[in-house]
Write an enzyme that holds these catalytic residues in place. Structure first.
Site, PDB file in Angstrom:
ATOM      1  N   ARG A 108     -25.569  -0.171   7.238  1.00 14.50           N
ATOM      2  CA  ARG A 108     -25.428  -1.618   7.089  1.00 14.50           C
ATOM      3  C   ARG A 108     -25.933  -2.382   8.311  1.00 14.50           C
ATOM      4  O   ARG A 108     -26.070  -3.596   8.249  1.00 14.50           O
ATOM      5  CB  ARG A 108     -23.951  -1.959   6.865  1.00 14.50           C
ATOM      6  CG  ARG A 108     -23.366  -1.313   5.631  1.00 14.50           C
ATOM      7  CD  ARG A 108     -21.947  -1.756   5.358  1.00 14.50           C
ATOM      8  NE  ARG A 108     -21.772  -2.014   3.942  1.00 14.50           N
ATOM      9  CZ  ARG A 108     -20.802  -2.735   3.416  1.00 14.50           C
ATOM     10  NH1 ARG A 108     -19.906  -3.288   4.205  1.00 14.50           N
ATOM     11  NH2 ARG A 108     -20.716  -2.929   2.117  1.00 14.50           N
TER      12      ARG A 108
ATOM     13  N   LYS B  59       0.841  -1.188   0.000  1.00 13.66           N
ATOM     14  CA  LYS B  59       0.000   0.000   0.000  1.00 13.66           C
ATOM     15  C   LYS B  59       0.885   1.249   0.000  1.00 13.66           C
ATOM     16  O   LYS B  59       1.806   1.354   0.809  1.00 13.66           O
ATOM     17  CB  LYS B  59      -0.918  -0.009   1.213  1.00 13.66           C
ATOM     18  CG  LYS B  59      -2.067   0.988   1.149  1.00 13.66           C
ATOM     19  CD  LYS B  59      -3.063   0.764   2.272  1.00 13.66           C
ATOM     20  CE  LYS B  59      -4.260   1.703   2.150  1.00 13.66           C
ATOM     21  NZ  LYS B  59      -5.256   1.483   3.215  1.00 13.66           N
TER      22      LYS B  59
ATOM     23  N   GLU C  62     -19.875  -3.905  10.630  1.00 13.77           N
ATOM     24  CA  GLU C  62     -20.783  -3.041  11.396  1.00 13.77           C
ATOM     25  C   GLU C  62     -21.931  -3.809  12.030  1.00 13.77           C
ATOM     26  O   GLU C  62     -22.377  -3.483  13.140  1.00 13.77           O
ATOM     27  CB  GLU C  62     -21.329  -1.928  10.486  1.00 13.77           C
ATOM     28  CG  GLU C  62     -20.293  -0.900  10.062  1.00 13.77           C
ATOM     29  CD  GLU C  62     -19.479  -1.334   8.845  1.00 13.77           C
ATOM     30  OE1 GLU C  62     -18.574  -0.581   8.431  1.00 13.77           O
ATOM     31  OE2 GLU C  62     -19.745  -2.438   8.310  1.00 13.77           O
TER      32      GLU C  62
END
Length: 634
Positions: free
Chosen positions: A407, A293, A379
Site C-alpha cells: 500500500r 470483540k 502504511e
C-alpha cells in the site's frame, strides 16, 4: 422408550436447518437468539481446531444475523471490510457443511471469496476498502436503475486509514444510497490509537444526554425570559446537542445521516433500526453500532488482542496449543534485536501500523515509549513519517507485513528512495504465510521493490543472520529493506555481538561442479539439504547464500555459474521480476548463456494452506530442488 444418548434423541440445532438467509427470515426473535449461541459455539470449536480470527467473528454474530434478516441478500450487496469477521456470515450462506475446512489447504477461505459464494460480492483481506467498494457498486446500480441496497460494514480500526475517509468524502458528494455500518469495538488488531479513535469513543448514553439536558434547562431558567427563549430553541434541537457530543457531528459534516450509537448485541433493537434504514434511506447513512470483540467467549472478551488471530487452542481455558521444541520466530528475534540496538544507539526509533504485537515491537514500546510510534492502519503515512524522522538525523525502522507494504509503494519511491534517506523497512511475513491465503501472502515484494534505485534489499538465511543484517542496515546511509518470513527460524544460536556485513557481498556455503544453487533467505537451508541428497546421487552442487538481492554479488555468482555451467535460483516469491530475474539479467550482462531454472511461484495468486504444503506445491522445498536439478541433468 428410546435411550437419551442415541443420535435420534439429540435435539436438532437450528443452525443445521439454515441453508441460506431465506431460512433466517422465518425465525422468531427467541430462535434467532438461540441461533446466535449456536453460531458462537461452532466458531469457537472450529477455530480451536484450525486457528483463525476468533475475536472479530464472535463480536459481530448478532449484527450478521440482523443484516441478513433485514436486507435481501445477495440481491442487496453486503460488503465486509477486511473480512476476518465473516465466520458467522459463511455459516449462514451455504457453507456450513464445509466450515470445518476453514483456512485449510483446499478448504474455505478465512476471508470473503467471490468464487465461494454469491453472498461474497467482493474479495477483501486488507482494511478500509469497503466504503469505496460499496460506493462503486451503488453508483453502478444507479446507472443500471437497480434499486437494491448496498451495505458496507467497517470497523473503527479501519477508520484510522485514509482510504476510508476518501470513500466517505466521495459518498457524501455523490449523495447515493449507501448504508455504512460502523462496527465500533475500540479495537483493530491491537488497541486503537489516534485522535480519531478518541473521538469515536465519545459515546453518550440516553441517560447522560437527559442529565445534560436537565442541567442546561435549570441554568437557562435562571436567566428569566432570555433563558426561556434560548431554551425553546434548544428543546427543538436536542439531537443537535447530542450530535455535538458524539461522533455524529463528524459524519453529518460528511453529509451522512448519522444513527446511533446503538447496542450491537441486542437483536430486537438492531433489526428495528436496520428496518428503518432500509425503508427510509435516501442518500448515505451511517449506523454506529457498539459491539464487544470476542463476545461470548470469556478469554477472548478479556484479552481480545490475543484472540484476534490465533492458532489452535484449548477451549476450556483459551491456552494456545504450542508445538514443543519449536525454534524462536524471526519476529521475536527482530523484536529482541531492535531493543538491543536501541540501547546502543539513541537515534533508533520504531514505527508500526497498528501491529505492535504482530511485528514484535511491543517490548520496544514498553522499554522505549518515547521512541515508539503506532500510526494506526496507515502504511502510506508511516513511510513518509519515517522519512521525516530520517531527515532530522534519526534512524527509523518501520516494521510491517510484506502484503501491507504494497500500500505504500509510491511513498517508498518518492519520499524515501528518491532523497536517499536512511529508512529501514523490516518486511515481516515475506513469502507465503499459510492459512490466511492470497490476501496476506508476501510473494510480490522482491518483484515490486527490486527496480527502485538507491534501495538495498537483504534476506537472512536464519535468525542469527537477521540480527547482523539489522545492525548493518542501521549503519547504512541509504534506505534498506530487510526481508524475513513468518514463523520459526532454523534453531541456530544467536551471537552475543553484532557483525557488520559488506553491502552486496554473498556467502559461498558449499563448493560444487555440476550445478549452482542460488537460494534466497529461508530457502537457503532447504537448498543445503537438497545438496546433501544430490551428493548421495553423485551430483555435486555449489550453494551460495546471496544475502543481498540488491545489489547482487556479481563476482561470486558469475564465477561459480561459469564453473558449474548450470544455475538454479530458489525464492519464496513469484518468479516474474523476482530474484531469479535479476540473476538472469546478470548472466546476460556477462554473456554467460547458461541453462538456468527459476524456482518460485508462477503468474497466479497462491491459495491458502500451510507453508510446508505451499512450498512443496511450488517445488521450492528440498525435494523440489532435487527434482529440478535431476531434470536439468537429464
Amino acid at each position: 422408550m428410546q435411550n437419551a444418548d442415541t443420535p435420534a434423541a439429540v435435539a436438532t440445532r437450528l443452525l443445521d436447518t439454515i441453508d441460506s438467509p431465506l431460512d433466517l427470515r422465518r425465525l422468531s426473535l427467541i430462535q434467532l437468539m438461540q441461533l446466535a449461541d449456536e453460531l458462537r459455539d461452532t466458531i469457537i470449536t472450529t477455530v480451536a481446531e484450525n486457528g483463525g480470527h476468533l475475536a472479530p467473528s464472535l463480536g459481530v454474530v448478532e449484527l450478521t444475523l440482523a443484516l441478513h434478516v433485514v436486507f435481501n441478500t445477495p440481491y442487496d450487496r453486503l460488503i465486509w471490510d477486511v473480512g476476518h469477521q465473516t465466520y458467522a456470515h459463511k455459516l449462514l450462506t451455504g457453507r456450513r457443511e464445509r466450515f470445518h475446512t476453514l483456512r485449510r489447504f483446499k478448504g474455505i477461505s478465512g476471508f470473503p471469496k467471490r468464487s465461494e459464494s454469491v453472498y461474497d460480492p467482493v474479495e477483501t483481506g486488507h482494511s478500509s476498502t469497503s466504503v469505496s467498494y460499496g460506493l462503486g457498486i451503488s453508483a453502478a446500480k444507479n446507472i443500471l436503475n437497480d434499486r437494491s441496497k448496498v451495505i458496507a460494514v467497517i470497523g473503527d480500526g479501519s477508520m484510522t486509514a485514509g482510504m476510508a475517509f476518501e470513500g466517505l468524502n466521495h459518498a457524501g458528494d455523490l449523495d447515493r444510497d449507501l448504508v455504512v455500518i460502523l462496527n465500533d469495538n475500540e479495537m483493530s488488531i491491537s488497541k486503537n490509537v489516534g485522535a480519531l479513535s478518541s473521538f469515536l469513543s465519545r459515546k453518550l448514553t440516553g441517560r447522560t444526554i437527559r442529565r445534560l439536558r436537565d442541567h442546561i434547562e435549570d441554568r437557562l431558567m435562571a436567566l428569566s425570559s432570555v433563558g426561556e427563549n434560548i431554551l425553546s430553541v434548544l428543546r427543538k434541537s436536542e439531537e443537535s446537542i447530542k450530535g455535538f457530543f458524539t461522533p455524529g457531528m463528524l459524519f453529518e459534516a460528511l453529509k451522512f445521516k448519522y444513527i446511533g450509537p446503538i447496542p450491537g448485541h441486542e437483536l430486537d433493537g438492531l433489526i428495528a433500526t436496520l428496518e428503518n434504514v432500509r425503508d427510509h434511506n435516501h442518500g448515505p447513512v451511517l449506523v454506529h453500532v457498539i459491539t464487544t470483540k470476542g463476545k461470548g467467549y470469556k478469554p477472548a472478551e478479556t484479552h481480545p488482542d490475543n484472540y484476534h488471530g490465533i492458532g489452535p487452542f484449548t477451549i476450556s481455558d483459551g491456552s494456545p496449543i504450542k508445538k514443543t521444541g519449536t525454534p524462536v520466530t524471526y519476529t521475536k528475534v527482530f523484536g529482541e534485536t531492535v531493543c538491543r540496538l536501541a540501547r546502543l544507539d539513541k537515534r533508533l526509533v520504531t514505527i508500526t501500523a497498528a501491529m505492535p504485537d504482530g511485528t514484535g515491537l511491543s517490548p520496544f514500546a514498553t522499554e522505549f515509549p518515547d521512541r515508539f510510534f503506532d500510526v494506526g492502519i496507515a502504511e502510506q503515512h508511516a513511510v513518509t513519517f519515517a522519512a521525516g524522522l530520517a531527515v532530522e538525523g534519526l534512524r527509523p525502522i518501520f516494521a510491517v507485513y510484506s502484503s501491507f507494504m504494497q500500500r505504500a509503494l509510491d511513498q517508498l519511491i518518492h519520499d524515501v528512495c528518491l532523497p536517499n534517506l536512511p529508512v529501514i523497512i523490516a518486511l515481516d511475513r515475506s513469502g507465503v504465510v499459510g492459512a490466511d491465503g492470497p490476501t496476506h501472502h508476501g510473494v510480490f515484494d522482491l518483484s515490486f521493490l527490486r527496480f527502485i534505485p538507491n534501495l538495498t534489499i537483504m534476506a537472512p538465511k536464519d535468525e542469527n543472520e537477521l540480527q547482523h543484517m539489522l545492525f548493518t542496515a542501521l549503519n547504512s546511509e541509504g534506505p534498506v529493506i530487510l526481508r524475513y518470513p513468518r514463523g520459526s527460524g532454523e534453531g541456530v544460536a544467536v551471537d552475543s555481538s553484532f557483525t557488520s556485513l559488506d553491502i552486496g557481498k554473498a556467502e559461498l556455503l558449499r563448493e560444487g561442479d555440476d550445478v549452482l544453487l542460488l537460494p534466497v533467505g529461508n530457502r537457503v537451508h532447504p537448498a543445503l539439504k537438497a545438496a546433501d541428497h544430490l551428493a548421495a546421487e553423485g551430483i555435486s552442487a555449489a550453494v551460495i547464500n546471496p544475502r543481498f538481492i540488491k545489489p547482487l554479488d556479481d563476482v561470486l555468482i558469475t564465477k561459480w555459474a561459469a564453473h558449474t555451467g548450470r544455475v538454479v535460483t530458489i525464492e519464496d516469491n513469484i518468479v516474474h521480476g523476482g530474484f531469479g530475474s535479476s540473476v538472469l539479467q546478470l548472466l546476460h550482462a556477462r554473456t554467460l548463456l547458461l541453462p538456468t531454472r527459476l524456482l518460485g511461484y508462477q503468474d497466479q495468486f497462491i491459495e491458502q494452506g500451510s507453508q510446508t504444503e505451499l512450498w512443496a506445491k511450488a517445488g521450492i522445498d528440498s525435494n523440489g530442488i532435487v527434482r529440478s536439478v535431476r531434470e536439468m541433468l537429464a
